[in-house]
Write a protein that holds these residues in place. Structure first.
Motif, mmCIF file in Angstrom:
data_model
loop_
_atom_site.group_PDB
_atom_site.id
_atom_site.type_symbol
_atom_site.label_atom_id
_atom_site.label_comp_id
_atom_site.label_asym_id
_atom_site.label_seq_id
_atom_site.Cartn_x
_atom_site.Cartn_y
_atom_site.Cartn_z
ATOM 1 N N ALA A 97 0.857 -1.192 0.000
ATOM 2 C CA ALA A 97 0.000 0.000 0.000
ATOM 3 C C ALA A 97 0.888 1.235 0.000
ATOM 4 C CB ALA A 97 -0.922 -0.013 1.219
ATOM 5 N N PRO A 98 1.539 1.509 -1.132
ATOM 6 C CA PRO A 98 2.499 2.614 -1.162
ATOM 7 C C PRO A 98 1.847 3.974 -0.960
ATOM 8 C CG PRO A 98 2.123 1.753 -3.367
ATOM 9 C CD PRO A 98 1.397 0.851 -2.423
ATOM 10 N N LEU A 99 2.648 4.911 -0.510
ATOM 11 C CA LEU A 99 2.182 6.289 -0.376
ATOM 12 C C LEU A 99 1.885 6.859 -1.751
ATOM 13 C CD1 LEU A 99 4.547 8.188 2.093
ATOM 14 C CD2 LEU A 99 2.119 7.732 2.365
ATOM 15 N N PRO A 100 0.890 7.725 -1.852
ATOM 16 C CA PRO A 100 0.669 8.412 -3.126
ATOM 17 C C PRO A 100 1.906 9.235 -3.510
ATOM 18 C CG PRO A 100 -1.174 8.765 -1.617
ATOM 19 C CD PRO A 100 -0.088 8.077 -0.837
ATOM 20 N N GLU A 101 2.198 9.254 -4.796
ATOM 21 C CA GLU A 101 3.390 9.969 -5.260
ATOM 22 C C GLU A 101 3.361 11.431 -4.861
ATOM 23 O OE1 GLU A 101 4.246 9.272 -9.392
ATOM 24 O OE2 GLU A 101 4.503 7.120 -9.065
ATOM 25 N N ASP A 102 2.193 12.058 -4.918
ATOM 26 C CA ASP A 102 2.091 13.473 -4.541
ATOM 27 C C ASP A 102 2.507 13.691 -3.092
ATOM 28 O OD1 ASP A 102 1.225 14.042 -7.070
ATOM 29 O OD2 ASP A 102 -0.862 14.393 -6.516
ATOM 30 N N ALA A 103 2.153 12.750 -2.212
ATOM 31 C CA ALA A 103 2.512 12.871 -0.796
ATOM 32 C C ALA A 103 4.022 12.750 -0.616
ATOM 33 C CB ALA A 103 1.781 11.817 0.033
ATOM 34 N N VAL A 104 4.636 11.833 -1.351
ATOM 35 C CA VAL A 104 6.094 11.667 -1.267
ATOM 36 C C VAL A 104 6.790 12.933 -1.765
ATOM 37 C CG1 VAL A 104 8.091 10.326 -2.051
ATOM 38 C CG2 VAL A 104 5.916 9.163 -1.540
ATOM 39 N N ARG A 105 6.328 13.449 -2.902
ATOM 40 C CA ARG A 105 6.941 14.666 -3.445
ATOM 41 C C ARG A 105 6.793 15.836 -2.463
ATOM 42 N NH1 ARG A 105 4.388 12.881 -8.343
ATOM 43 N NH2 ARG A 105 5.960 12.066 -9.772
#
Length: 117
Positions: A97-105
């Protein structure tokens, strides 16, 4: 697991699924901070920026931990982390269940801004 070296060294020790998941997070971080370098942060393989730890991502027994070395960076993106387990300096996600890319950025951008201050 003995001494830990660079991010690439660490990724080479993981099984392919974990290496892909964790490598993706580092790739997102590098997209936000292209001049980030591989190094260590508090003894963990990490991306560093201007000589300071930017982000470490490590596999734990039951989760993948993201360590931005900053409770403030986590607080800055808290609205994007709804339903994700966080602690003072850690974000824990299930490998499937990876973090959304926007959240990582956003997390990496918040940490970069903090270092830039």
């Amino acid at each position: 697991m003995g001494a830990v070296g660079t991010v690439d060294d660490y990724l080479a020790t993981l099984d392919s699924a974990d290496a892909a998941a964790i490598g993706r997070l580092y790739d997102l971080a590098r997209a936000v901070v292209p001049d980030a370098e591989q190094g260590l942060g508090y003894g963990m393989p990490a991306l560093t920026y201007r000589g300071r730890p930017l982000l470490s991502v490590m596999r734990a027994k039951r989760h993948i931990g993201l360590y931005p070395f900053s409770p403030e960076a986590i607080a800055a993106v808290a609205p994007q982390l709804a339903g994700v387990e966080t602690a003072k300096g850690t974000i824990r996600v299930a490998p499937d269940a990876p973090l959304p890319e926007d959240a990582v950025r956003a997390l990496v951008a918040a940490r970069k801004a903090q270092i830039d201050r």
